[in-house]
Design an enzyme around this catalytic site. Sequence first.
Site, short mmCIF file in Angstrom:
data_model
loop_
_atom_site.label_atom_id
_atom_site.label_comp_id
_atom_site.label_asym_id
_atom_site.label_seq_id
_atom_site.Cartn_x
_atom_site.Cartn_y
_atom_site.Cartn_z
N GLU A 268 34.84 10.74 -22.65
CA GLU A 268 35.69 10.62 -23.36
C GLU A 268 36.57 10.26 -24.41
O GLU A 268 36.32 9.01 -23.75
CB GLU A 268 36.91 11.72 -22.50
CG GLU A 268 36.62 12.62 -21.15
CD GLU A 268 37.72 12.64 -19.98
OE1 GLU A 268 39.40 12.68 -20.89
OE2 GLU A 268 37.84 13.01 -18.62
N HIS B 105 37.65 15.69 -24.97
CA HIS B 105 37.08 15.01 -23.07
C HIS B 105 35.82 15.86 -22.78
O HIS B 105 35.11 16.61 -22.00
CB HIS B 105 38.11 16.05 -22.72
CG HIS B 105 38.05 16.66 -20.87
ND1 HIS B 105 37.32 16.30 -19.81
CD2 HIS B 105 39.29 16.13 -20.05
CE1 HIS B 105 38.01 15.96 -18.61
NE2 HIS B 105 38.92 15.37 -19.03
C1 BG6 Z 1 40.56 13.66 -17.05
C2 BG6 Z 1 41.49 13.08 -16.16
O1 BG6 Z 1 40.71 13.07 -18.33
O2 BG6 Z 1 40.81 14.64 -16.62
C3 BG6 Z 1 41.94 13.41 -15.14
O3 BG6 Z 1 41.61 11.40 -16.36
C4 BG6 Z 1 41.68 14.96 -14.58
O4 BG6 Z 1 43.21 12.81 -13.97
C5 BG6 Z 1 40.63 15.51 -15.65
O5 BG6 Z 1 41.80 15.49 -13.24
C6 BG6 Z 1 40.85 17.12 -15.91
O6 BG6 Z 1 42.07 17.67 -15.56
P1 BG6 Z 1 42.55 19.18 -15.85
O7 BG6 Z 1 43.64 19.12 -16.70
O8 BG6 Z 1 41.20 19.54 -16.99
O9 BG6 Z 1 42.28 19.49 -14.76
#
Ligand code: BG6
Length: 285
Positions: A258, A158
């Site tokens: 990502e 990510h």
């Molecule tokens: C992204 C998702 O990969 O991560 C989003 O597609 C999400 O929907 C974002 O809001 C952040 O996620 P988190 O759990 O780290 O707040």
Amino acid sequence: MQPSVTYEGIREEYPPILTLRSDKSICQIALHGAHVLSFIPAESKDLLWISDQAHYREGKAIRGGIPICWPWFGAHPSEDSKPSHGFARISTWEVVRTGTEEGNPYAVLALTTSAETKQLFDYDFLLELKVVASESLQVSLTTTNQDTRSFVITEALHSYFDIADITKVRLSGLEMKSYIDQLQHNHRFRQEGPVTIDREVDRIYQNGDACRIDNPLGIYSVTPTGSRSTVVWNPWIDKARRLSDFSDEAYRRMLCVETANIGDDRVTIAPGESHTIRVTIKKEE
Ligand code: BG6
């Protein structure tokens, strides 16, 4: 400078951090989540963005860098109480090997089955993250099924990029690809030209090819292997305000691109088999 791998902390509250250092780059990895925190090529700024309000605590994911989403991406498919984006990013990993290969420092970190992981994912597994820092950053996540049954995973590396000014970014490589818009009831659309961002964006592209992030700090290439999905995310103004570890203005500086396997492209791994997803990140000349 001799390529090296050392342990250090850069703030008191940080969990242990590994630093991969050579003339070509510096990369820092937290053992909490096997989380790549920064990648600074020689004569460049950090390509990765990290929140100045990030939490570095047990049970919390670090906002920025490269969190590992595993063994599920997003919400758990059937149990809301399980952690968003799985448990790899909130677990403490072990360092199994460090060294140099072809003059470049690398580290391998591992996470394996425990009583806690069994509560969340009822299979025996070995998860290994290999990080090699040269002019580029190569991050490879290998899942090995050590169980007697097959299992299915979704996953993402990510990556949060520092792009200086979101209004000036052009993300190319996704043209004519189909995507699921997570903000529009998961309807499918087709990308026409390069992606530009002027609102909240949360999309899963059907894509296994390289992307280029053209931004005021340079052109970053993001090259996947073993991946057939690319997530593009920016929370924009309202969601940024709702996130506790994200300053109100931070959405302007970051973009997530990502490398993933999600949805139709979830991965089934048979007993004894392995699967690797990899991303190579580079600042182009
Ligand atoms: C992204 C998702 O990969 O991560 C989003 O597609 C999400 O929907 C974002 O809001 C952040 O996620 P988190 O759990 O780290 O707040």
